[in-house]
Design an enzyme around this catalytic site. Sequence first.
Site, PDB file in Angstrom:
ATOM      1  N   ALA A  73      13.501  -8.597   4.814  1.00 14.71           N
ATOM      2  CA  ALA A  73      13.860  -8.478   2.945  1.00 14.71           C
ATOM      3  C   ALA A  73      12.717  -7.595   2.519  1.00 14.71           C
ATOM      4  O   ALA A  73      13.176  -6.960   1.459  1.00 14.71           O
ATOM      5  CB  ALA A  73      13.404  -9.976   2.840  1.00 14.71           C
ATOM      6  N   CYS A 330       2.803 -13.677   2.646  1.00 14.59           N
ATOM      7  CA  CYS A 330       2.389 -12.438   2.264  1.00 14.59           C
ATOM      8  C   CYS A 330       0.990 -12.285   1.235  1.00 14.59           C
ATOM      9  O   CYS A 330       0.557 -11.234   1.332  1.00 14.59           O
ATOM     10  CB  CYS A 330       3.532 -11.661   1.512  1.00 14.59           C
ATOM     11  SG  CYS A 330       5.072 -11.526   2.734  1.00 14.59           S
TER      12      CYS A 330
END
Length: 388
Positions: A73, A330
């Site tokens: 993604a 992340c």
Amino acid sequence: MNLPLLYCDHSASTPPHPDVIRTITEVMEQVYANPSSIHQAGGQAEQLIRRAREVVARALNVHASEVIFTSGATESNNLAVFGTARAHAIDGKPRHMIVSEVEHASVYECYKQLGREGMDITYIPVDKNGCVQPEQIEAAIRPHTIMVSVMHVNNETGSLQPLAEIGSVLSRYPKVSFHVDGVQGLGKVPVDIRQWGIDLYSLSGHKIGGPKGSGILIRRREVPLKPLLYGGKQEHGFRPGTENVPGIVGLAKAIRLAAEGQPSNYEKLVSLRERALKQLRTLKPLVNNSPDIPLAAPHIINISFPGMKSEVVVHALEERGIIVSTQSACSSKMHKPSRVLLAMTQDTSRASSGIRISLDASCSERDIARLTEAFTEVTEQLRPLMKR
């Protein structure tokens, strides 16, 4: 007594589905030629990719020619955002783009970089539930607006964005592309790319029981887009490089399984979520950051213990064999307050102590009982150490 691991971090990554593992293994063992080669072995690999593309298209109700396979993604979102900006930069006219304040870093940082490069960017705030309001998006549209990016399900809080309403608004502005990061939606809540008027839709394999390093970008055929990489003509010219055939085939299977299982998964996850929240709400000084159903997807619960360090809570739970997280994987190592929670609450204490529990339909009621018991033990242990 050593208890088995209880994994409640499915929004960061999911265990690969056994059928996906078997499929990838078979392809790696039997089909290893380059899909671009003209010999029969290359043709066999190319045929597998073609079939995978058709499987994805059927599962998502799009045309096979609209499916672009990527490495995940992050690449899909970068291709959507930068590819759109590049496609509209040819004539040198000023351009404007709109993005919500609570996007995943793989979208948000793209817009930050475009802003540094001189692009005119509008950041749309969210309400206390973490949702954008369609009328705010419409109010921000200008004659030179080229794209709006709003995610489907927030990866930290589970907030569900009103994509159908936003798509309806944008249908009145045909030159504005509608980009959706769909990573946390598929398999958890209904997805209707075509009905909602989505032009660019991103997905990651490892969030739905597929392999890491696999993803897609759905691009409606009329939408202008420029590639980020140059070389061969693979993936309709938008993503050059030799295709990851095993990863693509495994991804397609994972997408099909996720789409087929979504209705039953939803009902189970709603039940597990409500059971967990009923117990967690009794803990002090807990604050629930996730909105209630139907404003949220059922698999994500975000809670804060103001005054407690979220990292300490996470590690204390890990010592009890329970895996949860703080922010997005992340962003979790940056040790900063959650940008998403700050946008929702404007409360630094809550944003600094957020903990994300992300469930899967494989979880059981016994798992929820163990999870809430561990939270009770940990908060009682840490409460005397709270910052006053």
